[in-house]
Structures are given as structure tokens and as C-alpha cells.
Motif scaffolding. Sequence first.
Motif, PDB file in Angstrom:
ATOM      1  N   ARG A   9      42.745  33.293  48.734  1.00 40.84           N
ATOM      2  CA  ARG A   9      44.367  32.721  48.465  1.00 40.84           C
ATOM      3  C   ARG A   9      44.622  31.753  47.303  1.00 40.84           C
ATOM      4  NH1 ARG A   9      45.257  32.678  54.062  1.00 40.84           N
ATOM      5  NH2 ARG A   9      43.777  33.330  55.412  1.00 40.84           N
ATOM      6  N   GLN A  10      44.362  31.533  46.560  1.00 38.62           N
ATOM      7  CA  GLN A  10      44.407  30.349  45.518  1.00 38.62           C
ATOM      8  C   GLN A  10      45.115  31.401  44.351  1.00 38.62           C
ATOM      9  OE1 GLN A  10      45.052  27.098  45.181  1.00 38.62           O
ATOM     10  NE2 GLN A  10      46.421  27.210  43.707  1.00 38.62           N
ATOM     11  N   VAL A  11      44.670  32.429  44.464  1.00 40.58           N
ATOM     12  CA  VAL A  11      44.985  33.815  43.766  1.00 40.58           C
ATOM     13  C   VAL A  11      46.630  33.802  43.872  1.00 40.58           C
ATOM     14  CG1 VAL A  11      44.629  35.936  42.731  1.00 40.58           C
ATOM     15  CG2 VAL A  11      43.407  34.468  42.167  1.00 40.58           C
ATOM     16  N   VAL A  12      46.795  34.036  44.870  1.00 43.03           N
ATOM     17  CA  VAL A  12      47.426  34.729  46.030  1.00 43.03           C
ATOM     18  C   VAL A  12      48.840  33.200  45.352  1.00 43.03           C
ATOM     19  CG1 VAL A  12      48.927  34.872  47.939  1.00 43.03           C
ATOM     20  CG2 VAL A  12      47.149  36.103  47.290  1.00 43.03           C
ATOM     21  N   ALA A  13      48.472  31.763  46.206  1.00 44.58           N
ATOM     22  CA  ALA A  13      49.691  31.341  45.605  1.00 44.58           C
ATOM     23  C   ALA A  13      49.701  31.391  44.447  1.00 44.58           C
ATOM     24  CB  ALA A  13      48.410  29.734  46.602  1.00 44.58           C
ATOM     25  N   THR A  14      48.979  31.321  43.650  1.00 40.07           N
ATOM     26  CA  THR A  14      49.348  30.603  41.799  1.00 40.07           C
ATOM     27  C   THR A  14      50.214  31.732  41.759  1.00 40.07           C
ATOM     28  OG1 THR A  14      47.081  29.252  41.738  1.00 40.07           O
ATOM     29  CG2 THR A  14      47.892  30.191  39.397  1.00 40.07           C
ATOM     30  N   TRP A  15      49.945  32.840  42.028  1.00 37.86           N
ATOM     31  CA  TRP A  15      50.710  34.033  41.742  1.00 37.86           C
ATOM     32  C   TRP A  15      52.284  33.936  42.074  1.00 37.86           C
ATOM     33  CZ3 TRP A  15      49.183  39.116  39.820  1.00 37.86           C
ATOM     34  CH2 TRP A  15      49.988  40.311  39.666  1.00 37.86           C
ATOM     35  N   MET A  16      52.668  33.492  43.229  1.00 40.79           N
ATOM     36  CA  MET A  16      53.895  32.942  43.618  1.00 40.79           C
ATOM     37  C   MET A  16      54.325  31.927  43.251  1.00 40.79           C
ATOM     38  SD  MET A  16      55.326  34.608  45.898  1.00 40.79           S
ATOM     39  CE  MET A  16      57.198  34.025  47.385  1.00 40.79           C
ATOM     40  N   GLU A  17      53.950  30.855  43.129  1.00 38.10           N
ATOM     41  CA  GLU A  17      54.212  29.433  42.186  1.00 38.10           C
ATOM     42  C   GLU A  17      55.003  30.594  40.889  1.00 38.10           C
ATOM     43  OE1 GLU A  17      51.863  26.700  42.141  1.00 38.10           O
ATOM     44  OE2 GLU A  17      51.568  26.681  44.386  1.00 38.10           O
ATOM     45  N   ALA A  18      53.610  31.141  39.942  1.00 40.60           N
ATOM     46  CA  ALA A  18      53.990  31.201  38.318  1.00 40.60           C
ATOM     47  C   ALA A  18      55.364  32.720  38.481  1.00 40.60           C
ATOM     48  CB  ALA A  18      52.721  31.842  38.052  1.00 40.60           C
ATOM     49  N   SER A  19      55.039  33.085  39.089  1.00 36.38           N
ATOM     50  CA  SER A  19      56.084  34.280  39.288  1.00 36.38           C
ATOM     51  C   SER A  19      57.995  33.485  39.913  1.00 36.38           C
ATOM     52  CB  SER A  19      56.343  35.175  40.710  1.00 36.38           C
ATOM     53  OG  SER A  19      55.177  35.808  40.125  1.00 36.38           O
ATOM     54  N   GLN A  20      58.087  32.196  40.519  1.00 37.69           N
ATOM     55  CA  GLN A  20      58.877  31.248  41.171  1.00 37.69           C
ATOM     56  C   GLN A  20      59.260  30.854  39.624  1.00 37.69           C
ATOM     57  OE1 GLN A  20      57.826  29.588  44.200  1.00 37.69           O
ATOM     58  NE2 GLN A  20      58.548  31.210  45.562  1.00 37.69           N
ATOM     59  N   SER A  21      58.712  30.191  38.999  1.00 42.83           N
ATOM     60  CA  SER A  21      59.151  29.613  37.484  1.00 42.83           C
ATOM     61  C   SER A  21      59.155  30.227  36.614  1.00 42.83           C
ATOM     62  CB  SER A  21      57.690  28.290  37.561  1.00 42.83           C
ATOM     63  OG  SER A  21      56.165  29.359  36.859  1.00 42.83           O
ATOM     64  N   GLY A  22      58.604  31.461  37.002  1.00 39.42           N
ATOM     65  CA  GLY A  22      58.914  32.645  35.558  1.00 39.42           C
ATOM     66  C   GLY A  22      57.361  32.088  33.955  1.00 39.42           C
ATOM     67  N   ASP A  23      56.771  32.163  34.630  1.00 40.76           N
ATOM     68  CA  ASP A  23      55.066  31.415  33.948  1.00 40.76           C
ATOM     69  C   ASP A  23      54.514  32.799  34.372  1.00 40.76           C
ATOM     70  OD1 ASP A  23      52.906  31.261  32.715  1.00 40.76           O
ATOM     71  OD2 ASP A  23      53.006  29.769  33.934  1.00 40.76           O
ATOM     72  N   THR A  24      54.928  34.349  33.689  1.00 45.75           N
ATOM     73  CA  THR A  24      54.392  35.189  32.977  1.00 45.75           C
ATOM     74  C   THR A  24      53.180  35.797  32.417  1.00 45.75           C
ATOM     75  OG1 THR A  24      56.298  36.364  32.630  1.00 45.75           O
ATOM     76  CG2 THR A  24      54.598  37.439  31.807  1.00 45.75           C
ATOM     77  N   ALA A  25      52.489  34.256  31.470  1.00 41.37           N
ATOM     78  CA  ALA A  25      51.479  34.122  30.758  1.00 41.37           C
ATOM     79  C   ALA A  25      50.377  34.113  32.194  1.00 41.37           C
ATOM     80  CB  ALA A  25      51.133  33.560  29.761  1.00 41.37           C
ATOM     81  N   GLY A  55      60.216  40.052  31.762  1.00 39.48           N
ATOM     82  CA  GLY A  55      61.378  39.396  31.243  1.00 39.48           C
ATOM     83  C   GLY A  55      61.933  40.093  30.405  1.00 39.48           C
ATOM     84  N   GLU A  56      62.768  40.125  29.452  1.00 36.68           N
ATOM     85  CA  GLU A  56      63.448  40.055  28.474  1.00 36.68           C
ATOM     86  C   GLU A  56      63.602  39.353  27.320  1.00 36.68           C
ATOM     87  OE1 GLU A  56      65.771  42.575  27.949  1.00 36.68           O
ATOM     88  OE2 GLU A  56      65.855  42.922  30.447  1.00 36.68           O
ATOM     89  N   ALA A  60      65.532  36.003  29.479  1.00 36.13           N
ATOM     90  CA  ALA A  60      66.564  36.060  30.303  1.00 36.13           C
ATOM     91  C   ALA A  60      66.242  36.751  31.538  1.00 36.13           C
ATOM     92  CB  ALA A  60      68.030  36.784  30.158  1.00 36.13           C
ATOM     93  N   ARG A  61      65.881  36.358  32.394  1.00 35.97           N
ATOM     94  CA  ARG A  61      64.552  36.396  33.385  1.00 35.97           C
ATOM     95  C   ARG A  61      65.129  36.241  34.744  1.00 35.97           C
ATOM     96  NH1 ARG A  61      60.392  33.890  30.498  1.00 35.97           N
ATOM     97  NH2 ARG A  61      59.186  35.026  29.514  1.00 35.97           N
ATOM     98  N   PRO A  62      64.659  37.394  36.156  1.00 40.06           N
ATOM     99  CA  PRO A  62      65.456  36.744  37.697  1.00 40.06           C
ATOM    100  C   PRO A  62      64.687  36.006  37.982  1.00 40.06           C
ATOM    101  CG  PRO A  62      63.523  38.847  37.199  1.00 40.06           C
ATOM    102  CD  PRO A  62      63.657  38.572  36.017  1.00 40.06           C
ATOM    103  N   GLN A  63      65.215  35.304  38.978  1.00 37.90           N
ATOM    104  CA  GLN A  63      64.919  33.747  39.389  1.00 37.90           C
ATOM    105  C   GLN A  63      64.234  35.115  41.191  1.00 37.90           C
ATOM    106  OE1 GLN A  63      64.365  31.276  38.783  1.00 37.90           O
ATOM    107  NE2 GLN A  63      63.562  30.771  41.172  1.00 37.90           N
ATOM    108  N   ILE A  64      63.000  34.494  41.681  1.00 33.42           N
ATOM    109  CA  ILE A  64      62.502  34.570  42.559  1.00 33.42           C
ATOM    110  C   ILE A  64      61.908  33.726  43.748  1.00 33.42           C
ATOM    111  CG2 ILE A  64      60.542  35.974  43.081  1.00 33.42           C
ATOM    112  CD1 ILE A  64      60.107  36.780  40.283  1.00 33.42           C
ATOM    113  N   ASP A  65      62.091  34.008  44.672  1.00 32.12           N
ATOM    114  CA  ASP A  65      62.266  33.016  45.828  1.00 32.12           C
ATOM    115  C   ASP A  65      61.700  33.295  47.212  1.00 32.12           C
ATOM    116  OD1 ASP A  65      62.445  30.184  47.026  1.00 32.12           O
ATOM    117  OD2 ASP A  65      63.820  29.882  47.557  1.00 32.12           O
ATOM    118  N   GLY A  66      60.830  33.532  47.537  1.00 34.97           N
ATOM    119  CA  GLY A  66      60.068  34.064  48.733  1.00 34.97           C
ATOM    120  C   GLY A  66      59.530  33.034  49.534  1.00 34.97           C
TER     121      GLY A  66
END
Length: 129
Positions: A9-25, A55-56, A60-66
Motif C-alpha cells: 500500500r505504501q508503494v502505491v501511495a508513494t508512486w502516486m505522490e511521486a507521479s503527481q509531483s513529477g519525481d521520476t527518480a 518527461g521532457e 516540461a512534464r505533464p501535471q497529474i492529479d487523481g
Amino acid sequence: MTEDEQAIRQVVATWMEASQSGDTATVLSLMTEDVIFMVPGQVPFGREAFEATAGESDGARPQIDGTNDIVEMQVLGTWAFTRNRIDLTITSPTGETVQRAGYTLTLFRKEADGSWRLARDANLLMPKS
């Protein structure tokens, strides 16, 4: 809830948070080296292709929310799967907004270091009307 279920569950939550903030690493750190993604209309692809399209180079990365809600989880030794309901709004750097929703089926593998990482993902998100 078991310790493994909490970790996944933490992996899923962290993935979502990192995706929303553009943290590809951080997103890359949550996947196995041999990860495979399957999405409609494309040949399955791995980590290298994911990273190339994350991301470029100019930032220039897309903003993700959801939301990403786990509706089913099973842990079977060092493998586990989740079935998730995802609802996203993706805004491109040019301001174009797309909404996608649907389900994913994700396989996780417990690595030698004890961390759960995403190993396979079948993403069935479709445009939301």
C-alpha cells in the motif's frame, strides 16, 4: 493487515505522490529492473522506455492529479498483486487536459533487500467522457 500488505500500500501511495509531483527518480526506485508495462494499443515496454517518456529533458512534464484506490490485494510469498481503480486528470505542459479512468492489474515482487517493487503492470485506463 499484514506488514507486506502495508508495504505494498505504501508503494502505491508513494508512486502516486511521486507521479503527481513529477519525481521520476522516486517512481523508478519503486520498480524492478525487469519491469514490464502493458497498455492498450502499444507493445509491452520496460523501464528504459518508461524513463524515456516520463518527461521532457527541459523539465516540461505533464501535471497529474487523481486517485489510485486498491480494490483487491493478494500476497503470495514473494509475489503479490493488486487490482486498482484509478481516476486521473492529466494536464500537458501546453495546458491540454485529458481525463482517464479504469483499472490496473499490478504484480509486485519482494526483492532481496526486502522491498516490494512493481514488476508487471497492465493498465486499462481509458479516456473518460
